[in-house]
Design a protein around this motif. Structure first.
Motif, PDB file in Angstrom:
ATOM      1  N   ALA A 250       0.811  -1.213   0.000  1.00 39.95           N
ATOM      2  CA  ALA A 250       0.000   0.000   0.000  1.00 39.95           C
ATOM      3  C   ALA A 250       0.848   1.269   0.000  1.00 39.95           C
ATOM      4  CB  ALA A 250      -0.923  -0.002   1.214  1.00 39.95           C
ATOM      5  N   SER A 251       2.144   1.119  -0.002  1.00 38.53           N
ATOM      6  CA  SER A 251       3.059   2.257   0.064  1.00 38.53           C
ATOM      7  C   SER A 251       3.169   2.925  -1.305  1.00 38.53           C
ATOM      8  CB  SER A 251       4.442   1.779   0.513  1.00 38.53           C
ATOM      9  OG  SER A 251       5.136   1.168  -0.568  1.00 38.53           O
ATOM     10  N   PRO A 252       3.871   4.052  -1.392  1.00 37.27           N
ATOM     11  CA  PRO A 252       4.049   4.712  -2.702  1.00 37.27           C
ATOM     12  C   PRO A 252       5.088   4.047  -3.592  1.00 37.27           C
ATOM     13  CG  PRO A 252       5.159   5.971  -0.999  1.00 37.27           C
ATOM     14  CD  PRO A 252       4.392   4.889  -0.290  1.00 37.27           C
ATOM     15  N   TYR A 253       5.745   3.003  -3.104  1.00 38.49           N
ATOM     16  CA  TYR A 253       6.838   2.393  -3.858  1.00 38.49           C
ATOM     17  C   TYR A 253       6.341   1.356  -4.866  1.00 38.49           C
ATOM     18  CZ  TYR A 253       9.657   4.532  -0.195  1.00 38.49           C
ATOM     19  OH  TYR A 253      10.227   5.431   0.664  1.00 38.49           O
ATOM     20  N   GLY A 259       7.892  -8.945  -6.737  1.00 33.09           N
ATOM     21  CA  GLY A 259       6.751  -9.856  -6.735  1.00 33.09           C
ATOM     22  C   GLY A 259       5.530  -9.362  -5.995  1.00 33.09           C
ATOM     23  N   TYR A 260       5.467  -8.064  -5.683  1.00 34.21           N
ATOM     24  CA  TYR A 260       4.334  -7.525  -4.932  1.00 34.21           C
ATOM     25  C   TYR A 260       3.483  -6.628  -5.829  1.00 34.21           C
ATOM     26  CZ  TYR A 260       6.924  -9.082  -0.849  1.00 34.21           C
ATOM     27  OH  TYR A 260       7.597  -9.847   0.071  1.00 34.21           O
ATOM     28  N   SER A 261       2.218  -6.990  -5.958  1.00 31.78           N
ATOM     29  CA  SER A 261       1.291  -6.115  -6.660  1.00 31.78           C
ATOM     30  C   SER A 261       0.845  -5.009  -5.709  1.00 31.78           C
ATOM     31  CB  SER A 261       0.073  -6.905  -7.146  1.00 31.78           C
ATOM     32  OG  SER A 261      -0.601  -7.496  -6.043  1.00 31.78           O
ATOM     33  N   PRO A 262       0.632  -3.805  -6.223  1.00 24.46           N
ATOM     34  CA  PRO A 262       0.266  -2.705  -5.338  1.00 24.46           C
ATOM     35  C   PRO A 262      -1.181  -2.797  -4.851  1.00 24.46           C
ATOM     36  CG  PRO A 262       0.270  -1.966  -7.611  1.00 24.46           C
ATOM     37  CD  PRO A 262       0.807  -3.369  -7.623  1.00 24.46           C
ATOM     38  N   VAL A 263      -1.401  -2.232  -3.673  1.00 20.11           N
ATOM     39  CA  VAL A 263      -2.752  -1.925  -3.208  1.00 20.11           C
ATOM     40  C   VAL A 263      -2.871  -0.415  -3.401  1.00 20.11           C
ATOM     41  CG1 VAL A 263      -4.348  -1.914  -1.259  1.00 20.11           C
ATOM     42  CG2 VAL A 263      -2.742  -3.819  -1.545  1.00 20.11           C
TER      43      VAL A 263
END
Length: 304
Positions: A250-253, A259-263
């Motif tokens: 959920a961060s701005p990065y 391997g992490y999809s954004p929230v």
């Protein structure tokens, strides 16, 4: 049943005794579990490779991998045929009946009494409040608000760029309740928070919906080692892994290379998704918090 300690001559309640077969089996299980959590970090460190999500759990928190690898049965548990552990910090050998055992020294509880009291009070206060689920993980955004090139994870790009990140902070309310996140806000972001937080009011502000309050269960557990058993420490660490992953998704990065999809909390759908995950993590933290609080209360009630 009571026994006399050799060092103090003081009477204390007899501990529960684990046979060598029992405690060595638990130690083996512990080492295997720790390896799954710690070995990837150790391998990255050896190769000079950073991980912006998981390394935090071994750098921000002060309990080091080698400390995690050491199994502790917890207060009130004694180990038969464990003389090699008698010289460990916080332990001693004592006779319980006709059995020579190793267990946590009684003065360790005396020395940690104020810490145990603080942790018990903090956890009880946190439990007493409803979960606030409206922060949207904006603390990470507030840490880079109008920061220019001075961002925390310089090797990871911002998904929306600096201007887009600033615009999100300006469009949504900051509602952080956790001092140890708030203290890293930029000077421009701090006044935008709904609360001005301080260390002194931590017990008055912590609430169970906060991801970092859930992550910090790991900190409060390891700070009480060897009074706290290693199973609880690792349960809290596993929860911290899960909370940290949502925190950074959920961060701005942009963490897609890891391997992490954004929230995407800048969207209505992303905000709803975040709240669902946050509520789930709050529920998963609840029994861990209760276990640690109950243990602290047992320690405080133990005669010294």
């Amino acid at each position: 049943m009571t026994g006399m300690t050799e060092q103090t001559g003081r009477t204390e309640h007899a501990p529960r005794i684990l046979s060598e077969e029992e405690w060595t089996a638990r130690r083996t299980q512990h080492r295997e579990r720790v390896a799954r959590l710690v070995d990837p970090h150790a391998e990255r460190r050896a190769s000079g490779t950073a991980h912006p999500v998981h390394d935090f759990l071994f750098t921000y928190y002060s309990f080091r991998p080698n400390q995690l690898r050491r199994w502790h049965p917890g207060h009130g548990i004694a180990l038969a045929d464990a003389e090699e552990r008698a010289d460990w910090a916080g332990y001693h050998a004592v006779d319980v009946g006709d059995v020579r055992v190793v267990t946590v020294r009684p003065d360790v509880l005396e020395q940690r009494h104020e810490t145990v009291r603080f942790v018990a009070d903090l956890l009880a206060a946190t439990e007493s409040r409803p979960a606030a689920l409206g922060c949207l993980g904006l603390h990470e955004w507030a840490m880079v608000y109008r920061a220019g090139d001075d961002v925390r994870h310089r090797t990871v790009p911002l998904r929306l760029g600096a201007a887009g990140t600033d615009a999100v902070v300006e469009s949504l309310p900051l509602r952080c309740t956790h001092y140890d996140a708030f203290r890293f806000f930029t000077d421009e972001a701090a006044p935008r928070n709904s609360l001005t937080l301080s260390r002194a009011d931590q017990v008055d502000r912590e609430q169970p919906g906060c991801l970092h309050a859930g992550m910090d269960l790991y900190k409060w557990a390891y700070k009480l080692v060897p009074l706290v058993d290693s199973d609880l420490v690792l349960d809290c660490l596993e929860h911290a892994f899960a909370a940290r992953e949502l925190d950074m998704r959920a961060s701005p990065y942009d963490l897609t290379d890891y391997g992490y999809s954004p929230v995407p909390i800048e969207t209505a759908a992303g905000r709803a998704d975040y709240v669902r995950h946050q509520a789930d993590l709050a529920e998963r933290a609840r029994p861990l918090r209760a276990r640690l609080r109950h243990l602290c209360e047992q320690l405080l009630a133990y005669p010294t």
